[in-house]
Design an enzyme around this catalytic site. Structure first.
Site, PDB file in Angstrom:
ATOM      1  N   GLY A  37       0.849  -1.194   0.000  1.00  0.00           N
ATOM      2  CA  GLY A  37       0.000   0.000   0.000  1.00  0.00           C
ATOM      3  C   GLY A  37       0.883   1.242   0.000  1.00  0.00           C
ATOM      4  O   GLY A  37       2.107   1.156   0.152  1.00  0.00           O
ATOM      5  N   SER A  41       0.065   4.402   4.592  1.00  0.00           N
ATOM      6  CA  SER A  41      -1.265   3.776   4.539  1.00  0.00           C
ATOM      7  C   SER A  41      -1.560   3.013   5.826  1.00  0.00           C
ATOM      8  O   SER A  41      -2.730   2.785   6.168  1.00  0.00           O
ATOM      9  CB  SER A  41      -1.374   2.837   3.324  1.00  0.00           C
ATOM     10  OG  SER A  41      -0.378   1.833   3.372  1.00  0.00           O
ATOM     11  N   LYS A  43       0.668   0.152   6.825  1.00  0.00           N
ATOM     12  CA  LYS A  43       1.265  -1.201   6.756  1.00  0.00           C
ATOM     13  C   LYS A  43       2.067  -1.552   8.008  1.00  0.00           C
ATOM     14  O   LYS A  43       1.837  -2.595   8.630  1.00  0.00           O
ATOM     15  CB  LYS A  43       2.199  -1.308   5.531  1.00  0.00           C
ATOM     16  CG  LYS A  43       1.543  -1.023   4.199  1.00  0.00           C
ATOM     17  CD  LYS A  43       2.529  -1.122   3.042  1.00  0.00           C
ATOM     18  CE  LYS A  43       3.640  -0.091   3.045  1.00  0.00           C
ATOM     19  NZ  LYS A  43       3.220   1.306   2.948  1.00  0.00           N
ATOM     20  N   SER A 108       6.277  -5.436   5.315  1.00  0.00           N
ATOM     21  CA  SER A 108       5.557  -4.182   5.052  1.00  0.00           C
ATOM     22  C   SER A 108       6.422  -3.266   4.189  1.00  0.00           C
ATOM     23  O   SER A 108       7.343  -2.616   4.684  1.00  0.00           O
ATOM     24  CB  SER A 108       5.129  -3.504   6.357  1.00  0.00           C
ATOM     25  OG  SER A 108       6.184  -3.435   7.276  1.00  0.00           O
TER      26      SER A 108
HETATM   27  P1  ADP Z   1       3.275   2.642   6.206  1.00  0.00           P
HETATM   28  O1  ADP Z   1       4.008   1.525   6.894  1.00  0.00           O
HETATM   29  O2  ADP Z   1       2.179   2.145   5.296  1.00  0.00           O
HETATM   30  O3  ADP Z   1       4.155   3.657   5.561  1.00  0.00           O
HETATM   31  P2  ADP Z   1       2.768   3.631   8.853  1.00  0.00           P
HETATM   32  O4  ADP Z   1       2.169   2.468   9.591  1.00  0.00           O
HETATM   33  O5  ADP Z   1       4.226   3.929   9.053  1.00  0.00           O
HETATM   34  O6  ADP Z   1       2.434   3.431   7.303  1.00  0.00           O
HETATM   35  O7  ADP Z   1       1.985   4.962   9.147  1.00  0.00           O
HETATM   36  C1  ADP Z   1       0.582   5.005   9.221  1.00  0.00           C
HETATM   37  C2  ADP Z   1       0.168   6.153  10.150  1.00  0.00           C
HETATM   38  O8  ADP Z   1      -1.261   6.182  10.214  1.00  0.00           O
HETATM   39  C3  ADP Z   1       0.672   5.927  11.576  1.00  0.00           C
HETATM   40  O9  ADP Z   1       1.062   7.167  12.101  1.00  0.00           O
HETATM   41  C4  ADP Z   1      -0.594   5.397  12.286  1.00  0.00           C
HETATM   42  O10 ADP Z   1      -0.580   5.665  13.667  1.00  0.00           O
HETATM   43  C5  ADP Z   1      -1.697   6.147  11.575  1.00  0.00           C
HETATM   44  N1  ADP Z   1      -3.016   5.516  11.627  1.00  0.00           N
HETATM   45  C6  ADP Z   1      -4.139   6.158  12.035  1.00  0.00           C
HETATM   46  N2  ADP Z   1      -5.213   5.331  11.985  1.00  0.00           N
HETATM   47  C7  ADP Z   1      -4.774   4.131  11.531  1.00  0.00           C
HETATM   48  C8  ADP Z   1      -5.423   2.882  11.271  1.00  0.00           C
HETATM   49  N3  ADP Z   1      -6.739   2.713  11.470  1.00  0.00           N
HETATM   50  N4  ADP Z   1      -4.673   1.863  10.797  1.00  0.00           N
HETATM   51  C9  ADP Z   1      -3.329   2.026  10.596  1.00  0.00           C
HETATM   52  N5  ADP Z   1      -2.667   3.181  10.823  1.00  0.00           N
HETATM   53  C10 ADP Z   1      -3.362   4.252  11.303  1.00  0.00           C
END
Ligand code: ADP
Length: 208
Positions: A37, A41, A43, A108
């Site tokens: 994603g 997002s 992950k 991820s």
């Molecule tokens: P990625 O790994 O996809 O780059 P991250 O997990 O690092 O994304 O970041 C996602 C951000 O969104 C985090 O700061 C997380 O706390 C926030 N967030 C808010 N609501 C949600 C949710 N329902 N599910 C997952 N992340 C969420």
């Protein structure tokens, strides 16, 4: 891109231990849960929360996370299409080895290109000793939400032209066509997403 093969006269060394013997003795079943994603997002957040639950339940699992892998195994790779492909190929190979070892590997990575993810699926399907489960989890968060969250300030930098080839801004994200699971963090709590992942693992007989 096909990966250049530089190692010659190399043969896979088959041990006497079968997959069934290993998984049976360890009381575990290896698999790869492949989160894909957009950046931000959710992950990593979901994978980390899932890892916590699985480990607490005594399931041997391990998280392979984008930035961590880029600081070690893949630190010689950048973000060109070719390097992104090699980044994902190596992770696919490592996840497959974890799965073969009886571990539930949680990966991820944005992994924006369909053909790179399909290659990893194929690596699992053709694993020596039999196919290993490869479960693609599409973390489907609209870019507007990702951009609003922007925990690392990357979208801001990309919009300002300080990062080139940023997925979703000036580089494409190719959504999975047939993922095993779709999560929608914009309307699902982290706990809901973790529960959906657990249901998927249970339905595939990966959790005892
Ligand atoms: P990625 O790994 O996809 O780059 P991250 O997990 O690092 O994304 O970041 C996602 C951000 O969104 C985090 O700061 C997380 O706390 C926030 N967030 C808010 N609501 C949600 C949710 N329902 N599910 C997952 N992340 C969420």
């Amino acid at each position: 891109m096909t990966t250049a093969v530089k190692a010659t006269n190399v043969h896979w060394h088959e041990g006497d231990l079968t997959r069934a013997e290993r998984f049976g003795a360890l009381k575990s079943r290896g698999a790869t849960l492949w989160f894909t994603g957009l950046s931000a997002s959710g992950k990593s957040t979901i994978a980390a929360a899932l890892e916590q639950v699985l480990v607490t339940r005594g399931v041997h699992c391990y998280r392979l996370d984008g930035d961590n892998i880029r600081m070690g195994l893949n630190k010689n790779l950048g973000f060109s299409a070719e390097d992104r492909a090699e980044n994902i190929r190596r992770i696919g190979e490592v996840a497959k080895l974890f799965a073969d070892a009886g571990v539930v590997a949680l990966t991820s990575f944005i992994s924006p290109y369909r053909k790179d993810r399909d290659l990893c699926r194929d690596l699992h399907a053709k694993a020596t000793g039999g196919a290993l489960p490869f479960l693609e989890v599409f973390v489907d968060t609209p870019i507007g939400v990702c951009e609003q969250r922007d925990p690392k300030g990357l979208y801001k930098k990309a919009r300002a032209g300080q990062i080139k080839g940023f997925t979703g801004i000036d580089d494409p994200y190719e959504a999975p066509e047939n993922p095993e699971l779709v999560l929608r963090p914009a309307t699902m709590s982290v706990a809901d997403s973790v529960a959906a992942c657990l249901r998927l693992l249970e339905s595939r007989g990966i959790l005892g």
